[in-house]
Design a protein around this motif. Structure first.
Motif, PDB file in Angstrom:
ATOM      1  N   ARG A  28       0.868  -1.376  -0.039  1.00 43.75           N
ATOM      2  CA  ARG A  28       0.021  -0.009   0.138  1.00 43.75           C
ATOM      3  C   ARG A  28       0.826   1.346   0.155  1.00 43.75           C
ATOM      4  NH1 ARG A  28      -5.221   0.271   3.741  1.00 43.75           N
ATOM      5  NH2 ARG A  28      -6.468   1.828   2.527  1.00 43.75           N
ATOM      6  N   GLN A  29       1.975   1.206   0.580  1.00 47.21           N
ATOM      7  CA  GLN A  29       2.867   2.460   0.830  1.00 47.21           C
ATOM      8  C   GLN A  29       3.671   2.400  -0.359  1.00 47.21           C
ATOM      9  OE1 GLN A  29       2.370   4.710   3.211  1.00 47.21           O
ATOM     10  NE2 GLN A  29       0.883   3.473   3.859  1.00 47.21           N
ATOM     11  N   ALA A  30       4.134   1.520  -1.080  1.00 45.89           N
ATOM     12  CA  ALA A  30       5.100   1.453  -2.218  1.00 45.89           C
ATOM     13  C   ALA A  30       4.661   2.214  -3.306  1.00 45.89           C
ATOM     14  CB  ALA A  30       5.243   0.016  -2.593  1.00 45.89           C
ATOM     15  N   GLU A  31       5.697   3.036  -3.969  1.00 44.71           N
ATOM     16  CA  GLU A  31       4.897   3.300  -5.183  1.00 44.71           C
ATOM     17  C   GLU A  31       5.146   2.617  -6.339  1.00 44.71           C
ATOM     18  OE1 GLU A  31       4.415   6.719  -5.933  1.00 44.71           O
ATOM     19  OE2 GLU A  31       4.623   7.145  -3.854  1.00 44.71           O
ATOM     20  N   GLY A  32       5.964   1.326  -6.378  1.00 47.34           N
ATOM     21  CA  GLY A  32       6.027   0.486  -7.256  1.00 47.34           C
ATOM     22  C   GLY A  32       5.865  -1.014  -6.928  1.00 47.34           C
ATOM     23  N   ILE A  33       5.262  -1.748  -7.636  1.00 42.79           N
ATOM     24  CA  ILE A  33       5.206  -3.272  -6.986  1.00 42.79           C
ATOM     25  C   ILE A  33       5.634  -4.138  -7.962  1.00 42.79           C
ATOM     26  CG2 ILE A  33       3.718  -5.110  -6.132  1.00 42.79           C
ATOM     27  CD1 ILE A  33       1.629  -2.750  -5.058  1.00 42.79           C
ATOM     28  N   VAL A  34       6.597  -5.184  -7.863  1.00 47.52           N
ATOM     29  CA  VAL A  34       6.936  -5.890  -8.806  1.00 47.52           C
ATOM     30  C   VAL A  34       6.558  -7.191  -7.961  1.00 47.52           C
ATOM     31  CG1 VAL A  34       8.933  -6.914  -9.836  1.00 47.52           C
ATOM     32  CG2 VAL A  34       8.832  -4.332  -9.845  1.00 47.52           C
ATOM     33  N   VAL A  35       6.061  -8.196  -8.855  1.00 47.11           N
ATOM     34  CA  VAL A  35       5.746  -9.376  -8.382  1.00 47.11           C
ATOM     35  C   VAL A  35       6.441 -10.501  -9.045  1.00 47.11           C
ATOM     36  CG1 VAL A  35       3.926 -11.104  -7.831  1.00 47.11           C
ATOM     37  CG2 VAL A  35       3.630  -8.820  -7.442  1.00 47.11           C
ATOM     38  N   GLY A  36       7.151 -11.409  -8.415  1.00 44.54           N
ATOM     39  CA  GLY A  36       7.947 -12.382  -9.088  1.00 44.54           C
ATOM     40  C   GLY A  36       7.548 -13.738  -8.708  1.00 44.54           C
ATOM     41  N   SER A  37       7.774 -14.840  -9.766  1.00 42.58           N
ATOM     42  CA  SER A  37       7.304 -15.946  -9.241  1.00 42.58           C
ATOM     43  C   SER A  37       8.012 -17.136 -10.129  1.00 42.58           C
ATOM     44  CB  SER A  37       5.853 -16.102  -9.314  1.00 42.58           C
ATOM     45  OG  SER A  37       5.187 -17.554  -9.132  1.00 42.58           O
ATOM     46  N   PRO A  38       8.240 -18.150  -9.371  1.00 43.85           N
ATOM     47  CA  PRO A  38       8.620 -19.279 -10.446  1.00 43.85           C
ATOM     48  C   PRO A  38       7.531 -19.956 -11.002  1.00 43.85           C
ATOM     49  CG  PRO A  38       8.816 -19.856  -7.976  1.00 43.85           C
ATOM     50  CD  PRO A  38       8.347 -18.338  -8.100  1.00 43.85           C
ATOM     51  N   VAL A  39       7.576 -20.403 -12.213  1.00 46.87           N
ATOM     52  CA  VAL A  39       6.620 -20.901 -12.668  1.00 46.87           C
ATOM     53  C   VAL A  39       6.452 -22.647 -12.397  1.00 46.87           C
ATOM     54  CG1 VAL A  39       5.497 -21.881 -15.213  1.00 46.87           C
ATOM     55  CG2 VAL A  39       6.625 -19.539 -14.582  1.00 46.87           C
ATOM     56  N   TYR A  40       5.354 -23.025 -11.665  1.00 48.55           N
ATOM     57  CA  TYR A  40       4.889 -24.399 -11.408  1.00 48.55           C
ATOM     58  C   TYR A  40       3.621 -24.816 -12.282  1.00 48.55           C
ATOM     59  CZ  TYR A  40       7.956 -23.524  -7.320  1.00 48.55           C
ATOM     60  OH  TYR A  40       8.740 -23.179  -6.428  1.00 48.55           O
ATOM     61  N   ILE A  41       3.908 -25.538 -13.198  1.00 47.13           N
ATOM     62  CA  ILE A  41       2.711 -26.186 -13.719  1.00 47.13           C
ATOM     63  C   ILE A  41       2.009 -25.165 -14.687  1.00 47.13           C
ATOM     64  CG2 ILE A  41       0.967 -27.729 -13.961  1.00 47.13           C
ATOM     65  CD1 ILE A  41       1.691 -28.851 -11.272  1.00 47.13           C
ATOM     66  N   SER A  42       2.745 -24.097 -15.359  1.00 47.14           N
ATOM     67  CA  SER A  42       2.307 -23.210 -16.069  1.00 47.14           C
ATOM     68  C   SER A  42       1.404 -22.039 -15.295  1.00 47.14           C
ATOM     69  CB  SER A  42       1.196 -23.532 -17.132  1.00 47.14           C
ATOM     70  OG  SER A  42       2.124 -24.458 -18.276  1.00 47.14           O
ATOM     71  N   SER A  43       1.702 -21.880 -14.108  1.00 44.71           N
ATOM     72  CA  SER A  43       1.045 -21.037 -13.231  1.00 44.71           C
ATOM     73  C   SER A  43       2.018 -20.188 -12.147  1.00 44.71           C
ATOM     74  CB  SER A  43       0.002 -21.712 -12.144  1.00 44.71           C
ATOM     75  OG  SER A  43      -0.566 -20.895 -11.382  1.00 44.71           O
ATOM     76  N   ALA A  44       1.776 -19.090 -11.717  1.00 45.74           N
ATOM     77  CA  ALA A  44       2.649 -18.583 -10.648  1.00 45.74           C
ATOM     78  C   ALA A  44       2.404 -19.697  -9.413  1.00 45.74           C
ATOM     79  CB  ALA A  44       2.063 -17.212 -10.315  1.00 45.74           C
ATOM     80  N   THR A  45       3.196 -19.228  -8.404  1.00 43.73           N
ATOM     81  CA  THR A  45       2.848 -20.020  -7.094  1.00 43.73           C
ATOM     82  C   THR A  45       1.456 -19.762  -6.454  1.00 43.73           C
ATOM     83  OG1 THR A  45       3.921 -18.836  -5.622  1.00 43.73           O
ATOM     84  CG2 THR A  45       5.351 -20.238  -6.821  1.00 43.73           C
ATOM     85  N   PRO A  46       0.879 -20.966  -5.885  1.00 45.09           N
ATOM     86  CA  PRO A  46      -0.377 -20.778  -5.079  1.00 45.09           C
ATOM     87  C   PRO A  46       0.050 -19.710  -3.845  1.00 45.09           C
ATOM     88  CG  PRO A  46       0.254 -23.024  -5.276  1.00 45.09           C
ATOM     89  CD  PRO A  46       1.278 -22.292  -5.614  1.00 45.09           C
ATOM     90  N   GLN A  47       0.928 -19.729  -3.278  1.00 46.02           N
ATOM     91  CA  GLN A  47       1.223 -18.649  -2.277  1.00 46.02           C
ATOM     92  C   GLN A  47       1.317 -17.039  -2.962  1.00 46.02           C
ATOM     93  OE1 GLN A  47       3.160 -21.247  -2.897  1.00 46.02           O
ATOM     94  NE2 GLN A  47       3.668 -22.220  -1.117  1.00 46.02           N
ATOM     95  N   ILE A  48       1.668 -16.859  -3.932  1.00 48.63           N
ATOM     96  CA  ILE A  48       1.672 -15.654  -4.545  1.00 48.63           C
ATOM     97  C   ILE A  48       0.310 -15.369  -5.079  1.00 48.63           C
ATOM     98  CG2 ILE A  48       2.284 -14.388  -6.683  1.00 48.63           C
ATOM     99  CD1 ILE A  48       4.458 -14.105  -4.777  1.00 48.63           C
ATOM    100  N   MET A  49      -0.501 -16.218  -5.699  1.00 51.76           N
ATOM    101  CA  MET A  49      -1.666 -16.017  -6.068  1.00 51.76           C
ATOM    102  C   MET A  49      -2.670 -15.827  -4.973  1.00 51.76           C
ATOM    103  SD  MET A  49      -1.286 -15.514  -9.098  1.00 51.76           S
ATOM    104  CE  MET A  49      -3.072 -15.133  -9.396  1.00 51.76           C
ATOM    105  N   SER A  50      -2.477 -16.456  -3.835  1.00 53.85           N
ATOM    106  CA  SER A  50      -3.262 -16.197  -2.568  1.00 53.85           C
ATOM    107  C   SER A  50      -3.124 -14.576  -1.875  1.00 53.85           C
ATOM    108  CB  SER A  50      -2.931 -17.092  -1.478  1.00 53.85           C
ATOM    109  OG  SER A  50      -3.757 -16.952  -0.204  1.00 53.85           O
ATOM    110  N   LEU A  51      -1.852 -14.380  -2.017  1.00 53.50           N
ATOM    111  CA  LEU A  51      -1.402 -12.917  -1.536  1.00 53.50           C
ATOM    112  C   LEU A  51      -2.232 -11.877  -2.305  1.00 53.50           C
ATOM    113  CD1 LEU A  51       0.405 -10.792   0.150  1.00 53.50           C
ATOM    114  CD2 LEU A  51       1.899 -11.098  -1.879  1.00 53.50           C
ATOM    115  N   LEU A  52      -2.183 -12.083  -3.652  1.00 48.33           N
ATOM    116  CA  LEU A  52      -2.630 -11.280  -4.692  1.00 48.33           C
ATOM    117  C   LEU A  52      -4.139 -11.179  -4.773  1.00 48.33           C
ATOM    118  CD1 LEU A  52      -0.251 -11.671  -7.906  1.00 48.33           C
ATOM    119  CD2 LEU A  52      -0.042  -9.981  -5.914  1.00 48.33           C
ATOM    120  N   SER A  53      -4.691 -12.264  -4.382  1.00 41.91           N
ATOM    121  CA  SER A  53      -6.304 -12.372  -4.233  1.00 41.91           C
ATOM    122  C   SER A  53      -6.674 -11.687  -3.259  1.00 41.91           C
ATOM    123  CB  SER A  53      -6.689 -13.785  -4.314  1.00 41.91           C
ATOM    124  OG  SER A  53      -6.526 -14.429  -5.398  1.00 41.91           O
ATOM    125  N   ARG A  54      -6.320 -11.863  -2.078  1.00 38.01           N
ATOM    126  CA  ARG A  54      -6.273 -11.006  -0.707  1.00 38.01           C
ATOM    127  C   ARG A  54      -6.226  -9.583  -1.018  1.00 38.01           C
ATOM    128  NH1 ARG A  54      -3.802 -14.254   4.184  1.00 38.01           N
ATOM    129  NH2 ARG A  54      -4.917 -12.753   5.421  1.00 38.01           N
TER     130      ARG A  54
END
Length: 181
Positions: A28-54
Motif C-alpha cells: 500500500r505504501q510502495a510507489e512500485g510493486i514488482v511480483v516475481g514467481s517461479p512457474v509451477y505447472i504453467s502457473s504462478a505459485t499458489p502462495q503468490i496468487m493467494s496474496l494477490l487475491s487477498r
C-alpha cells in the motif's frame, strides 16, 4: 480470502494468523510493486496468487488503493509455462489499475535445469528485467514529479484520480507551443 467482506467494513483483512497485513501495508505504501514467481505447472505459485487475491479484495473495497501505482510481473521457468504465468500476474496489475511499463520482451527468465537456481545465467532474461526495472524507475520518478497534479473526480459514485493533462504539460517544462501559426 475467505470472502467474509469484513475488509469492506473495517478496511483490512481480519485474518491475523499470517504476515499478510504487514505485506499488504508495504504494498500500500510502495510507489512500485514488482511480483516475481517461479512457474509451477504453467502457473504462478499458489502462495503468490493467494496474496494477490487477498490484496485485491481489500484494495478494491477500500478506495482501490493500488490504482495509480506502477509495477509489473517477472516469471522464471525451467522450460515452458512462462506465458501463462506471466499473463496471470499481468492481469492482476491491470485489474488493480496499476501502470505496467514495457521492456524489450516479456519479463521472463529461464532457469532450473536439474533443479539449478541459475536464472542469473540467462543473459537475455536478465537484460529484459534490467530494461523493465529502468523503465519502472523512470515511470515512478515521473509520477512523483507530477504527483501533485492529480485531479479527483467521481463517476457513478466511484472516486477516481487521474493526471490533469494541462498541469502535467506545464510541470514538464516543455517548450511552449507556437500559437502564432
Amino acid at each position: 480470502c475467505l470472502g467474509c467482506y469484513s475488509c469492506v467494513e473495517i478496511g483490512k483483512c481480519i485474518q491475523e494468523e499470517d504476515d499478510f497485513a504487514a505485506i499488504l501495508e508495504k504494498m500500500r505504501q510502495a510507489e512500485g510493486i514488482v511480483v516475481g514467481s517461479p512457474v509451477y505447472i504453467s502457473s504462478a505459485t499458489p502462495q503468490i496468487m493467494s496474496l494477490l487475491s487477498r490484496a485485491t479484495f481489500v484494495a478494491i473495497w477500500n478506495k482501490r488503493f493500488f490504482t495509480g501505482k506502477v509495477g509489473g510481473p517477472i516469471t522464471v521457468a525451467r522450460r515452458a509455462g512462462h506465458n501463462l504465468a506471466f499473463s496471470q500476474l499481468l492481469l492482476w496489475f491491470f485489474v488493480n489499475g496499476i501502470t505496467v511499463p514495457g521492456s524489450t520482451y516479456w519479463n521472463v527468465g529461464l532457469a532450473g535445469t536439474a533443479g539449478a537456481h541459475d536464472a542469473d545465467q540467462d543473459e537475455e532474461g536478465m537484460q529484459t528485467v534490467e530494461n523493465f526495472a529502468n523503465n519502472l524507475g523512470h515511470v515512478i520518478s515521473r509520477r512523483l514529479r507530477i504527483g501533485d497534479d492529480l485531479i479527483e473526480f467521481q463517476d457513478n459514485g466511484r472516486r477516481f484520480r487521474q493526471f490533469d493533462p494541462v498541469a502535467v504539460y506545464l510541470s514538464l517544462d516543455l517548450p511552449q507551443p507556437d500559437t502564432d501559426r
